[in-house]
Design a protein around this motif. Structure first.
Motif, short mmCIF file in Angstrom:
data_model
loop_
_atom_site.label_atom_id
_atom_site.label_comp_id
_atom_site.label_asym_id
_atom_site.label_seq_id
_atom_site.Cartn_x
_atom_site.Cartn_y
_atom_site.Cartn_z
N MET A 192 0.69 -1.17 -0.05
CA MET A 192 -0.03 -0.05 0.15
C MET A 192 0.95 1.37 -0.10
O MET A 192 2.11 1.40 0.20
CB MET A 192 -0.78 0.02 1.17
CG MET A 192 -1.89 -1.02 1.26
SD MET A 192 -3.25 -0.69 2.93
CE MET A 192 -2.15 -0.95 4.08
N LYS A 193 0.27 2.30 -0.31
CA LYS A 193 1.10 3.56 -0.34
C LYS A 193 0.07 4.87 0.21
O LYS A 193 -1.19 4.70 -0.14
CB LYS A 193 1.37 4.15 -1.74
CG LYS A 193 2.61 3.23 -2.34
CD LYS A 193 2.92 3.71 -3.52
CE LYS A 193 4.26 3.14 -4.27
NZ LYS A 193 5.10 3.65 -5.29
N GLY A 248 -2.29 -0.80 -4.91
CA GLY A 248 -2.45 -0.48 -6.31
C GLY A 248 -2.78 0.80 -6.91
O GLY A 248 -2.33 1.92 -6.35
N LYS A 249 -3.74 0.77 -7.75
CA LYS A 249 -4.20 2.20 -8.21
C LYS A 249 -5.54 2.37 -7.70
O LYS A 249 -6.09 3.57 -7.82
CB LYS A 249 -4.30 1.92 -9.86
CG LYS A 249 -3.11 1.96 -10.46
CD LYS A 249 -3.19 1.86 -11.98
CE LYS A 249 -1.73 1.86 -12.70
NZ LYS A 249 -1.84 2.36 -14.07
N LYS A 250 -5.94 1.50 -6.74
CA LYS A 250 -7.52 1.73 -6.25
C LYS A 250 -7.16 2.21 -4.88
O LYS A 250 -6.44 1.85 -3.84
CB LYS A 250 -8.11 0.43 -6.12
CG LYS A 250 -9.41 0.64 -5.48
CD LYS A 250 -10.13 -0.62 -5.32
CE LYS A 250 -11.62 -0.57 -4.75
NZ LYS A 250 -12.36 -1.62 -4.55
N GLN A 251 -8.11 3.51 -4.66
CA GLN A 251 -7.87 3.99 -3.27
C GLN A 251 -8.81 3.14 -2.31
O GLN A 251 -9.98 2.96 -2.56
CB GLN A 251 -8.56 5.73 -3.29
CG GLN A 251 -8.37 6.15 -1.92
CD GLN A 251 -8.72 7.76 -1.87
OE1 GLN A 251 -8.82 8.36 -2.75
NE2 GLN A 251 -9.17 8.05 -0.60
N GLN A 301 -13.21 6.47 -0.26
CA GLN A 301 -12.86 7.87 -0.40
C GLN A 301 -13.37 8.85 0.19
O GLN A 301 -14.62 8.89 0.65
CB GLN A 301 -12.78 8.13 -1.95
CG GLN A 301 -12.21 7.19 -2.88
CD GLN A 301 -12.36 7.41 -4.16
OE1 GLN A 301 -13.12 8.56 -4.62
NE2 GLN A 301 -11.79 6.90 -5.01
N GLU A 302 -12.68 10.04 0.81
CA GLU A 302 -13.23 11.02 1.51
C GLU A 302 -14.40 11.63 0.68
O GLU A 302 -14.33 11.86 -0.48
CB GLU A 302 -12.43 12.16 1.79
CG GLU A 302 -12.96 13.11 2.84
CD GLU A 302 -11.81 14.14 3.08
OE1 GLU A 302 -12.19 14.79 4.17
OE2 GLU A 302 -10.45 14.05 2.83
N GLY A 303 -15.57 11.82 1.31
CA GLY A 303 -16.83 12.55 0.73
C GLY A 303 -17.61 11.63 -0.12
O GLY A 303 -18.60 11.92 -0.91
#
Length: 92
Positions: free
Chosen positions: A1-2, A64-67, A81-83
């Motif tokens: 994760m990042k 990966g590319k998914k939040q 995701q926020e909001g």
């Protein structure tokens, strides 16, 4: 994760919200193994750069590319995701 570490100017203090906060570390992405580590890294970035809540623009956690989650200014970790959708805290 990042996890993303980033700041912005706060327009409430006549700072440019389209730019990194002056004097702050550059925005960056950091590898983390757990949500707890993501929270700790974000809190350290916030404290080291003396950011207020209006300056905190990071905390997005990607697998990966998914939040998959995000870290709010107070160090809590939230799903998604926020909001977007219902806020569900991830216990760390």
């Amino acid at each position: 994760m990042k996890v993303q570490l980033s700041s912005i100017g706060n327009p409430d203090f006549n700072q440019n919200p389209n730019m990194t906060l002056f004097g702050c570390e550059p925005n960056k992405s950091v590898e983390v193994k757990t949500f707890k580590e993501a929270s700790d890294v974000c809190t350290k970035f916030i404290n080291d750069n003396d950011l207020g809540s209006g300056n905190w623009d990071g905390g997005q956690i990607f697998d990966g590319k998914k939040q998959v989650a995000y870290v709010s200014y107070n160090g809590r970790v939230w799903q998604g995701q926020e909001g977007v959708g219902q806020r569900v805290e991830i216990k760390i």
